[in-house]
Design a protein around this motif. Structure first.
Motif, PDB file in Angstrom:
ATOM      1  N   MET A 346      -8.084 -16.459 -16.097  1.00  0.00           N
ATOM      2  CA  MET A 346      -9.216 -17.042 -16.828  1.00  0.00           C
ATOM      3  C   MET A 346     -10.484 -17.020 -15.987  1.00  0.00           C
ATOM      4  O   MET A 346     -11.574 -16.714 -16.490  1.00  0.00           O
ATOM      5  CB  MET A 346      -8.891 -18.479 -17.242  1.00  0.00           C
ATOM      6  N   ALA A 347     -10.358 -17.358 -14.709  1.00  0.00           N
ATOM      7  CA  ALA A 347     -11.527 -17.387 -13.829  1.00  0.00           C
ATOM      8  C   ALA A 347     -12.072 -15.984 -13.611  1.00  0.00           C
ATOM      9  O   ALA A 347     -13.298 -15.752 -13.637  1.00  0.00           O
ATOM     10  CB  ALA A 347     -11.168 -18.030 -12.499  1.00  0.00           C
ATOM     11  N   SER A 348     -11.187 -15.034 -13.382  1.00  0.00           N
ATOM     12  CA  SER A 348     -11.618 -13.651 -13.165  1.00  0.00           C
ATOM     13  C   SER A 348     -12.359 -13.116 -14.377  1.00  0.00           C
ATOM     14  O   SER A 348     -13.335 -12.356 -14.241  1.00  0.00           O
ATOM     15  CB  SER A 348     -10.404 -12.777 -12.855  1.00  0.00           C
ATOM     16  N   ALA A 349     -11.941 -13.520 -15.578  1.00  0.00           N
ATOM     17  CA  ALA A 349     -12.565 -13.030 -16.805  1.00  0.00           C
ATOM     18  C   ALA A 349     -14.020 -13.449 -16.939  1.00  0.00           C
ATOM     19  O   ALA A 349     -14.788 -12.807 -17.666  1.00  0.00           O
ATOM     20  CB  ALA A 349     -11.767 -13.521 -18.018  1.00  0.00           C
ATOM     21  N   ILE A 350     -14.416 -14.526 -16.249  1.00  0.00           N
ATOM     22  CA  ILE A 350     -15.823 -14.966 -16.328  1.00  0.00           C
ATOM     23  C   ILE A 350     -16.550 -14.719 -15.013  1.00  0.00           C
ATOM     24  O   ILE A 350     -17.594 -15.316 -14.755  1.00  0.00           O
ATOM     25  CB  ILE A 350     -15.923 -16.451 -16.739  1.00  0.00           C
ATOM     26  N   GLY A 351     -16.007 -13.841 -14.175  1.00  0.00           N
ATOM     27  CA  GLY A 351     -16.744 -13.390 -13.000  1.00  0.00           C
ATOM     28  C   GLY A 351     -16.347 -13.974 -11.672  1.00  0.00           C
ATOM     29  O   GLY A 351     -16.951 -13.654 -10.644  1.00  0.00           O
ATOM     30  N   ALA A 352     -15.317 -14.838 -11.634  1.00  0.00           N
ATOM     31  CA  ALA A 352     -14.900 -15.416 -10.355  1.00  0.00           C
ATOM     32  C   ALA A 352     -14.235 -14.354  -9.488  1.00  0.00           C
ATOM     33  O   ALA A 352     -13.567 -13.440  -9.982  1.00  0.00           O
ATOM     34  CB  ALA A 352     -13.934 -16.571 -10.587  1.00  0.00           C
ATOM     35  N   GLU A 353     -14.413 -14.488  -8.169  1.00  0.00           N
ATOM     36  CA  GLU A 353     -13.757 -13.579  -7.232  1.00  0.00           C
ATOM     37  C   GLU A 353     -12.345 -14.078  -6.940  1.00  0.00           C
ATOM     38  O   GLU A 353     -12.122 -15.278  -6.768  1.00  0.00           O
ATOM     39  CB  GLU A 353     -14.545 -13.507  -5.916  1.00  0.00           C
ATOM     40  N   LEU A 354     -11.394 -13.155  -6.884  1.00  0.00           N
ATOM     41  CA  LEU A 354     -10.034 -13.471  -6.451  1.00  0.00           C
ATOM     42  C   LEU A 354      -9.852 -12.939  -5.044  1.00  0.00           C
ATOM     43  O   LEU A 354     -10.141 -11.780  -4.766  1.00  0.00           O
ATOM     44  CB  LEU A 354      -8.998 -12.857  -7.399  1.00  0.00           C
ATOM     45  N   LYS A 355      -9.351 -13.788  -4.148  1.00  0.00           N
ATOM     46  CA  LYS A 355      -9.221 -13.424  -2.730  1.00  0.00           C
ATOM     47  C   LYS A 355      -7.778 -13.555  -2.258  1.00  0.00           C
ATOM     48  O   LYS A 355      -7.039 -14.414  -2.728  1.00  0.00           O
ATOM     49  CB  LYS A 355     -10.092 -14.350  -1.865  1.00  0.00           C
ATOM     50  N   ASP A 356      -7.412 -12.695  -1.307  1.00  0.00           N
ATOM     51  CA  ASP A 356      -6.135 -12.812  -0.591  1.00  0.00           C
ATOM     52  C   ASP A 356      -4.945 -12.910  -1.542  1.00  0.00           C
ATOM     53  O   ASP A 356      -3.972 -13.625  -1.282  1.00  0.00           O
ATOM     54  CB  ASP A 356      -6.149 -14.035   0.334  1.00  0.00           C
ATOM     55  N   MET A 357      -4.986 -12.168  -2.624  1.00  0.00           N
ATOM     56  CA  MET A 357      -3.929 -12.256  -3.623  1.00  0.00           C
ATOM     57  C   MET A 357      -2.597 -11.694  -3.135  1.00  0.00           C
ATOM     58  O   MET A 357      -1.557 -11.921  -3.757  1.00  0.00           O
ATOM     59  CB  MET A 357      -4.370 -11.544  -4.903  1.00  0.00           C
ATOM     60  N   ASP A 358      -2.623 -10.981  -2.041  1.00  0.00           N
ATOM     61  CA  ASP A 358      -1.367 -10.459  -1.501  1.00  0.00           C
ATOM     62  C   ASP A 358      -0.713 -11.418  -0.506  1.00  0.00           C
ATOM     63  O   ASP A 358       0.301 -11.067   0.116  1.00  0.00           O
ATOM     64  CB  ASP A 358      -1.576  -9.097  -0.844  1.00  0.00           C
ATOM     65  N   TYR A 359      -1.268 -12.622  -0.360  1.00  0.00           N
ATOM     66  CA  TYR A 359      -0.615 -13.612   0.501  1.00  0.00           C
ATOM     67  C   TYR A 359       0.432 -14.335  -0.337  1.00  0.00           C
ATOM     68  O   TYR A 359       0.164 -15.333  -1.009  1.00  0.00           O
ATOM     69  CB  TYR A 359      -1.615 -14.588   1.097  1.00  0.00           C
ATOM     70  N   ILE A 360       1.637 -13.821  -0.307  1.00  0.00           N
ATOM     71  CA  ILE A 360       2.740 -14.328  -1.110  1.00  0.00           C
ATOM     72  C   ILE A 360       3.871 -14.738  -0.177  1.00  0.00           C
ATOM     73  O   ILE A 360       4.298 -13.947   0.668  1.00  0.00           O
ATOM     74  CB  ILE A 360       3.230 -13.256  -2.107  1.00  0.00           C
ATOM     75  N   ARG A 361       4.346 -15.951  -0.325  1.00  0.00           N
ATOM     76  CA  ARG A 361       5.414 -16.446   0.531  1.00  0.00           C
ATOM     77  C   ARG A 361       6.779 -16.221  -0.110  1.00  0.00           C
ATOM     78  O   ARG A 361       6.974 -16.483  -1.300  1.00  0.00           O
ATOM     79  CB  ARG A 361       5.239 -17.936   0.805  1.00  0.00           C
ATOM     80  N   VAL A 362       7.692 -15.775   0.717  1.00  0.00           N
ATOM     81  CA  VAL A 362       9.078 -15.567   0.301  1.00  0.00           C
ATOM     82  C   VAL A 362       9.973 -16.402   1.211  1.00  0.00           C
ATOM     83  O   VAL A 362       9.770 -16.424   2.422  1.00  0.00           O
ATOM     84  CB  VAL A 362       9.460 -14.079   0.400  1.00  0.00           C
ATOM     85  N   ASN A 363      10.939 -17.078   0.614  1.00  0.00           N
ATOM     86  CA  ASN A 363      11.889 -17.863   1.404  1.00  0.00           C
ATOM     87  C   ASN A 363      13.294 -17.331   1.130  1.00  0.00           C
ATOM     88  O   ASN A 363      13.649 -17.079  -0.025  1.00  0.00           O
ATOM     89  CB  ASN A 363      11.805 -19.347   1.037  1.00  0.00           C
ATOM     90  N   PHE A 364      14.082 -17.163   2.173  1.00  0.00           N
ATOM     91  CA  PHE A 364      15.418 -16.587   2.019  1.00  0.00           C
ATOM     92  C   PHE A 364      16.506 -17.632   1.827  1.00  0.00           C
ATOM     93  O   PHE A 364      17.685 -17.288   1.680  1.00  0.00           O
ATOM     94  CB  PHE A 364      15.772 -15.733   3.243  1.00  0.00           C
ATOM     95  N   THR A 365      16.150 -18.908   1.797  1.00  0.00           N
ATOM     96  CA  THR A 365      17.150 -19.981   1.843  1.00  0.00           C
ATOM     97  C   THR A 365      17.586 -20.437   0.451  1.00  0.00           C
ATOM     98  O   THR A 365      17.616 -21.639   0.148  1.00  0.00           O
ATOM     99  CB  THR A 365      16.618 -21.171   2.649  1.00  0.00           C
ATOM    100  N   TYR A 366      17.964 -19.512  -0.415  1.00  0.00           N
ATOM    101  CA  TYR A 366      18.432 -19.850  -1.754  1.00  0.00           C
ATOM    102  C   TYR A 366      19.766 -19.167  -2.021  1.00  0.00           C
ATOM    103  O   TYR A 366      19.970 -18.007  -1.645  1.00  0.00           O
ATOM    104  CB  TYR A 366      17.424 -19.403  -2.817  1.00  0.00           C
ATOM    105  N   THR A 367      20.652 -19.880  -2.668  1.00  0.00           N
ATOM    106  CA  THR A 367      21.911 -19.279  -3.098  1.00  0.00           C
ATOM    107  C   THR A 367      22.026 -19.422  -4.606  1.00  0.00           C
ATOM    108  O   THR A 367      21.481 -20.354  -5.200  1.00  0.00           O
ATOM    109  CB  THR A 367      23.114 -19.938  -2.404  1.00  0.00           C
TER     110      THR A 367
END
Length: 565
Positions: A346-367
């Protein structure tokens, strides 16, 4: 989709004479019904007459507070009032919703009733009418509720939109700690940790972040913790020098915080609208002027001067995750199902900048169990378990959690937690996992290797090396801090771990006042963002505290903006 196991076992709890019922009617009496919930069986007691459901009472359940407990608490009255089990599933609590309806259904069947007689539609009281408010907050998680409460406390009319049928967002699942210094719990212990020291530590450990953002977080998180206490969240346990949490008797951290925030929303007059999705932010002459909303009754517009976006990340949107991090294509998530990137879009559609979108956290501690439910297993590694790959070799700091998540992804995204009976015997959470059948067990390391398919000699060598680290008090390979697992107490256990997307910490570009910026660094008037949806410079450092600190900042500044315009 999570698999459901529906238990049909149910029986009358009072005797009933079949001769007293009319043809086609139920046998009057009280009956038990069972449905399989997220955390085990939900058992209900249903009292019926020949042609009606007279009462529904929940006898036992173990559903998650603020999520699974919502249908448990609300369905009984709705079923009796409307004489139907054809209720909409509560989004965000689907498994518990289905389980509750199945439990009542099974009780009706035990009463020799026809389930189709109780399948009518429920008229929705929800309307879709245009309206106005000083401020609209989109997203009722921790950041959104704090922003809404703050703005309402400044005398503004506030509508808080939540697309799911439950409030709390990912905050519901927070189970560890709330980062804070200088709060009442630490002062009572005489802690010498200061905001300046914490800010420096955060800056050093997160070099991509903004030192000024860390300074704000460190200076205000203690106030946020004390404020939570003032509204009923019992954060009374110091978790080291830089965090607080709840006692086990009070409940898990996230449920305690969310319960307090929901109560405070009601107290301050916030108009919380569940099942209401913000779909578009409207602009007039370059400034915010409204929000389009979709709910079960249709679409409508809220006219407003200010909007605060607090919709969380996009970890539950697999397409967006894969777009910004192709190596995570196909990975499941552990965040709220509502975290689908709505606010960013929604924000991008009205001109907002999106930053650091590739900062994604992954956790391996799930079964993942056989029924496809998944369980967070952080307590295994925080109490001694080691983590090995399919070749039986350690390759990361076992306590690294999301800090080493991408390294696990590079090796296929899976591995094994390995531990002995000392953890099962000594840790309540782990005992519960064992009872759920989440572990492979064996009387020897060799047998454990055979059962898991791990090369025997590799696993034995890894354990012997690790034992030497424990004996010497130093992990020579990966620097693990806790060294206590000696693997000398049979039986031995393994649990299959699978990496999941835990959170996304890039997002809508904002300044430190939470005002949204466009690609040229200019403020979009009347638009604010806080929490996981925003990229304000905290770089994912203790999200629970970030939500409360920057949620408050957003609420104050949005209220000030409305007053000035």
């Amino acid at each position: 989709m999570l698999a459901l196991l529906i238990s049909a076992g149910c029986s009358p709890t009072t005797s009933a004479d079949p001769e007293t019922s009319s043809a086609g009617g139920m046998i009057p009496g009280t009956y038990l019904g069972t449905g399989e919930g997220r955390n085990g069986a939900i058992v209900v007691e249903v009292t019926v007459s020949e042609n009606a459901i007279e009462a529904v009472n929940v006898i036992s359940e173990r559903e998650t507070q603020n999520t699974g407990t919502v249908p448990v608490e609300t369905y009984p009255e709705l079923i009796v009032a409307n004489q139907t089990i054809n209720l909409d599933n509560i989004s965000g609590a689907t498994i518990s919703s289905v389980a509750m309806k199945n439990a009542v259904k099974n009780a009706i069947l035990s009463a020799k009733g026809n389930v189709d007689d109780f399948n009518g539609e429920v008229d929705s009281a929800v309307k879709a009418e245009d309206c106005s408010a000083d401020i609209v907050v989109i997203g009722a998680g921790g950041a959104g509720m704090r922003a809404a409460i703050t703005a309402a406390s400044e005398g503004k009319s506030v509508i808080l939109l939540e697309k799911l049928g439950i409030a709390g967002g990912t905050s519901n699942y927070s189970i560890e700690s709330f980062g804070s210094v200088g709060d009442a719990a630490h002062k009572s212990l005489g802690s010498d940790m200061t905001a300046d020291i914490l800010a420096d530590n955060l800056t050093q450990s997160n070099p991509s972040g903004n030192p000024e953002a860390f300074k704000i977080l460190a200076e205000q998180n203690g106030e946020a913790a004390d404020w939570l206490r003032s509204i009923g969240a019992e954060l009374t346990v110091a978790g080291g020098q830089v965090s607080v949490t709840t006692s086990r008797e009070v409940g898990e951290l996230g449920t305690v915080i969310v319960s307090a925030l929901k109560a405070e929303c009601e107290k301050t007059g916030v108009d919380l609208r569940l099942n209401s999705k913000g779909t578009e932010i409207l602009m007039t002459d370059g400034a915010v002027s409204g929000v389009k909303v979709s709910n079960p009754a249709g679409e409508y517009t809220i006219n407003t001067k200010a909007v605060i976006i607090a919709t969380g990340g996009f970890g539950a949107n697999s397409a967006m995750v894969a777009e910004y991090m192709p190596s995570l294509k196909g990975y499941n998530h552990s965040c709220s199902v509502g975290n689908t990137g709505d606010g960013q879009q929604m924000a991008s559609a009205i001109g907002a900048e999106l930053k650091d979108m590739d900062y994604i956290r992954v956790n391996f501690t799930y079964t993942t169990a056989e029924n496809q439910y998944y369980y967070y297993m952080g307590s295994l590694f925080n109490t001694g378990a080691i983590f090995v790959n399919d070749e039986g070799k350690r390759f990361v700091n076992d306590q690294g959690a999301y800090g080493v998540g991408m390294q696990v992804v590079e090796q296929g995204g899976n591995g094994w937690a390995i531990f002995d009976n000392s953890i099962v015997a000594g840790v309540a959470d782990v005992r519960n996992y064992e009872k759920l059948g989440l572990f492979v067990s064996a009387d020897s390391i060799e047998e454990l290797a055979e059962k898991t398919g791990i090369p025997t000699e590799n696993l034995k060598a890894t354990i012997e090396t690790y034992r030497s680290y424990v004996a010497n008090g130093k992990d020579e390979e990966f620097g693990r801090a806790m060294l206590n697992m000696t693997f000398d107490e049979a039986p031995y256990y393994a649990s299959r771990m699978t990496a999941r997307v835990q959170g996304t910490f890039g997002g809508i570009s904002t300044n430190l006042n939470t005002e949204v910026l466009n690609g040229e660094g200019e403020i979009l008037p009347g638009l604010f963002a806080a929490g996981e949806v925003a990229s304000e410079g905290t770089w994912g450092a203790n999200p629970a505290a970030v939500n409360l600190v920057f949620g408050k900042i957003a609420g104050l500044n949005a209220a000030a903006y409305v007053s000035a315009h």
